[in-house]
Design a protein around this motif. Structure first.
Motif, PDB file in Angstrom:
ATOM      1  N   UNK A 179      43.223 -28.154  56.961  1.00  0.00           N
ATOM      2  CA  UNK A 179      43.192 -27.012  57.856  1.00  0.00           C
ATOM      3  C   UNK A 179      44.389 -26.089  57.609  1.00  0.00           C
ATOM      4  N   UNK A 180      45.573 -26.683  57.418  1.00  0.00           N
ATOM      5  CA  UNK A 180      46.761 -25.870  57.183  1.00  0.00           C
ATOM      6  C   UNK A 180      46.617 -25.052  55.904  1.00  0.00           C
ATOM      7  N   UNK A 181      46.007 -25.640  54.880  1.00  0.00           N
ATOM      8  CA  UNK A 181      45.822 -24.921  53.622  1.00  0.00           C
ATOM      9  C   UNK A 181      44.884 -23.734  53.808  1.00  0.00           C
ATOM     10  N   UNK A 182      43.798 -23.915  54.540  1.00  0.00           N
ATOM     11  CA  UNK A 182      42.861 -22.819  54.799  1.00  0.00           C
ATOM     12  C   UNK A 182      43.543 -21.700  55.586  1.00  0.00           C
ATOM     13  N   UNK A 183      44.356 -22.076  56.572  1.00  0.00           N
ATOM     14  CA  UNK A 183      45.083 -21.060  57.352  1.00  0.00           C
ATOM     15  C   UNK A 183      46.083 -20.313  56.477  1.00  0.00           C
ATOM     16  N   UNK A 184      46.787 -21.058  55.622  1.00  0.00           N
ATOM     17  CA  UNK A 184      47.766 -20.413  54.732  1.00  0.00           C
ATOM     18  C   UNK A 184      47.059 -19.472  53.756  1.00  0.00           C
ATOM     19  N   UNK A 185      45.944 -19.914  53.200  1.00  0.00           N
ATOM     20  CA  UNK A 185      45.179 -19.070  52.282  1.00  0.00           C
ATOM     21  C   UNK A 185      44.726 -17.796  52.982  1.00  0.00           C
ATOM     22  N   UNK A 186      44.245 -17.936  54.209  1.00  0.00           N
ATOM     23  CA  UNK A 186      43.803 -16.768  54.984  1.00  0.00           C
ATOM     24  C   UNK A 186      44.982 -15.839  55.270  1.00  0.00           C
ATOM     25  N   UNK A 187      46.130 -16.410  55.602  1.00  0.00           N
ATOM     26  CA  UNK A 187      47.324 -15.604  55.858  1.00  0.00           C
ATOM     27  C   UNK A 187      47.735 -14.841  54.598  1.00  0.00           C
ATOM     28  N   UNK A 188      47.789 -15.546  53.473  1.00  0.00           N
ATOM     29  CA  UNK A 188      48.188 -14.903  52.215  1.00  0.00           C
ATOM     30  C   UNK A 188      47.246 -13.756  51.859  1.00  0.00           C
ATOM     31  N   UNK A 189      45.954 -13.968  52.025  1.00  0.00           N
ATOM     32  CA  UNK A 189      44.985 -12.924  51.707  1.00  0.00           C
ATOM     33  C   UNK A 189      45.138 -11.734  52.660  1.00  0.00           C
ATOM     34  N   UNK A 190      45.320 -12.022  53.946  1.00  0.00           N
ATOM     35  CA  UNK A 190      45.498 -10.931  54.923  1.00  0.00           C
ATOM     36  C   UNK A 190      46.746 -10.108  54.604  1.00  0.00           C
ATOM     37  N   UNK A 191      47.845 -10.773  54.316  1.00  0.00           N
ATOM     38  CA  UNK A 191      49.095 -10.083  53.983  1.00  0.00           C
ATOM     39  C   UNK A 191      48.920  -9.305  52.674  1.00  0.00           C
ATOM     40  N   UNK A 192      48.269  -9.915  51.704  1.00  0.00           N
ATOM     41  CA  UNK A 192      48.029  -9.256  50.422  1.00  0.00           C
ATOM     42  C   UNK A 192      47.234  -7.973  50.603  1.00  0.00           C
ATOM     43  N   UNK A 193      46.177  -8.040  51.375  1.00  0.00           N
ATOM     44  CA  UNK A 193      45.357  -6.849  51.620  1.00  0.00           C
ATOM     45  C   UNK A 193      46.146  -5.784  52.369  1.00  0.00           C
ATOM     46  N   UNK A 194      46.981  -6.205  53.289  1.00  0.00           N
ATOM     47  CA  UNK A 194      47.818  -5.272  54.031  1.00  0.00           C
ATOM     48  C   UNK A 194      48.816  -4.577  53.096  1.00  0.00           C
ATOM     49  N   UNK A 195      49.426  -5.337  52.201  1.00  0.00           N
ATOM     50  CA  UNK A 195      50.378  -4.765  51.242  1.00  0.00           C
ATOM     51  C   UNK A 195      49.677  -3.788  50.297  1.00  0.00           C
ATOM     52  N   UNK A 196      48.512  -4.170  49.805  1.00  0.00           N
ATOM     53  CA  UNK A 196      47.758  -3.279  48.912  1.00  0.00           C
ATOM     54  C   UNK A 196      47.425  -1.977  49.630  1.00  0.00           C
ATOM     55  N   UNK A 197      47.015  -2.071  50.889  1.00  0.00           N
ATOM     56  CA  UNK A 197      46.706  -0.856  51.661  1.00  0.00           C
ATOM     57  C   UNK A 197      47.949   0.017  51.834  1.00  0.00           C
ATOM     58  N   UNK A 198      49.104  -0.611  52.016  1.00  0.00           N
ATOM     59  CA  UNK A 198      50.355   0.151  52.138  1.00  0.00           C
ATOM     60  C   UNK A 198      50.687   0.858  50.831  1.00  0.00           C
ATOM     61  N   UNK A 199      50.493   0.183  49.704  1.00  0.00           N
ATOM     62  CA  UNK A 199      50.738   0.812  48.401  1.00  0.00           C
ATOM     63  C   UNK A 199      49.808   2.009  48.213  1.00  0.00           C
ATOM     64  N   UNK A 200      48.569   1.847  48.596  1.00  0.00           N
ATOM     65  CA  UNK A 200      47.592   2.932  48.451  1.00  0.00           C
ATOM     66  C   UNK A 200      47.972   4.112  49.343  1.00  0.00           C
ATOM     67  N   UNK A 201      48.361   3.825  50.578  1.00  0.00           N
ATOM     68  CA  UNK A 201      48.745   4.909  51.495  1.00  0.00           C
ATOM     69  C   UNK A 201      49.923   5.714  50.955  1.00  0.00           C
ATOM     70  N   UNK A 202      50.900   5.013  50.378  1.00  0.00           N
ATOM     71  CA  UNK A 202      52.069   5.694  49.817  1.00  0.00           C
ATOM     72  C   UNK A 202      51.805   6.267  48.431  1.00  0.00           C
ATOM     73  N   UNK A 203      50.848   5.690  47.741  1.00  0.00           N
ATOM     74  CA  UNK A 203      50.568   6.121  46.378  1.00  0.00           C
ATOM     75  C   UNK A 203      51.490   5.502  45.349  1.00  0.00           C
ATOM     76  N   UNK A 204      52.296   4.545  45.779  1.00  0.00           N
ATOM     77  CA  UNK A 204      53.221   3.843  44.888  1.00  0.00           C
ATOM     78  C   UNK A 204      53.714   2.585  45.589  1.00  0.00           C
ATOM     79  N   UNK A 205      54.718   1.954  45.010  1.00  0.00           N
ATOM     80  CA  UNK A 205      55.238   0.707  45.589  1.00  0.00           C
ATOM     81  C   UNK A 205      56.600   0.905  46.262  1.00  0.00           C
ATOM     82  N   UNK A 206      56.877   2.110  46.713  1.00  0.00           N
ATOM     83  CA  UNK A 206      58.182   2.379  47.325  1.00  0.00           C
ATOM     84  C   UNK A 206      58.322   1.797  48.730  1.00  0.00           C
ATOM     85  N   UNK A 207      57.248   1.289  49.290  1.00  0.00           N
ATOM     86  CA  UNK A 207      57.301   0.649  50.604  1.00  0.00           C
ATOM     87  C   UNK A 207      58.264  -0.536  50.542  1.00  0.00           C
ATOM     88  N   UNK A 208      59.123  -0.658  51.545  1.00  0.00           N
ATOM     89  CA  UNK A 208      60.077  -1.769  51.556  1.00  0.00           C
ATOM     90  C   UNK A 208      59.406  -3.054  52.038  1.00  0.00           C
TER      91      UNK A 208
END
Length: 195
Positions: free
Chosen positions: A1-30
């Motif tokens: 169960x912990x592994x599934x939760x961690x995988x879900x967390x990593x994917x959610x954070x990853x998608x959030x970071x990708x969306x931030x890069x897209x919004x800025x148009x680069x990787x300058x987000x801290x």
């Protein structure tokens, strides 16, 4: 169960970071901004990822696994090119097409992001090899399976590049990429087929 939760967390954070890069148009987000956007602490961010560029890995890995699953659904007698076409369209899907078109130019333009993506791309070839071997009716560890998995992966890369550079829809992009692979550039010294 912990592994599934961690995988879900990593994917959610990853998608959030990708969306931030897209919004800025680069990787300058801290990292602080990325962590806040993902609703996690900076400490948690660093427990998940060594760098902000590495934060896209779970999303890329999820895409790889989606491609493998879609290839696995293709009938053995469908042929490799149609199977790759169908799997690419299914894995990119309408819901990810805009994100793909927006994120890929950022990945291609940023050396650190590109290294993460290139590593994921190599893994794609390894992950799809069993399904490619099944589709071409060859042993998984054969040179034919390796070459076909490599060609399939490069067709996907070419389609992603086409989507990023020309804003091409996924189906058109993969069709163009597969058409380009029907020309045997390596078999002719000039790179052009002889008439």
């Amino acid at each position: 169960m912990a592994t599934a939760r961690r995988t879900a967390l990593l994917l959610r954070v990853s998608q959030s970071c990708a969306a931030a890069f897209v919004e800025r148009g680069d990787t300058s987000t801290t990292i602080a901004e990325l962590a806040e956007r993902a609703e996690i602490s900076e400490r948690t961010f660093y427990r998940c990822f060594a760098t902000k560029e590495e934060s896209i890995w779970p999303m890329l890995d999820d895409g790889n696994r989606s491609l493998v699953a879609a290839l696995g659904e293709q009938p053995r007698d469908s042929g490799l090119a149609p199977a790759v076409r169908n799997a690419f369209v299914a894995s990119v899907g309408e819901s990810f097409e805009d994100m793909t078109r927006s994120l890929m130019p950022i990945i291609f333009g940023d050396a650190a992001l590109r290294r993460v993506w290139e590593s994921a791309t190599f893994e794609t070839m390894e992950l799809i090899r069993p399904e490619v071997a099944r589709l071409i009716d060859r042993p998984e560890n054969s040179l034919d399976a390796t070459a076909a998995a490599g060609q399939s992966t490069l067709a996907v890369v070419a389609a992603l590049r086409e989507m990023a550079d020309d804003r091409t829809p996924a189906l058109t992009a993969i069709n163009r990429a597969l058409d380009a692979f029907s020309t045997s550039y390596l078999a002719h010294p000039t790179g052009k087929e002889q008439s």
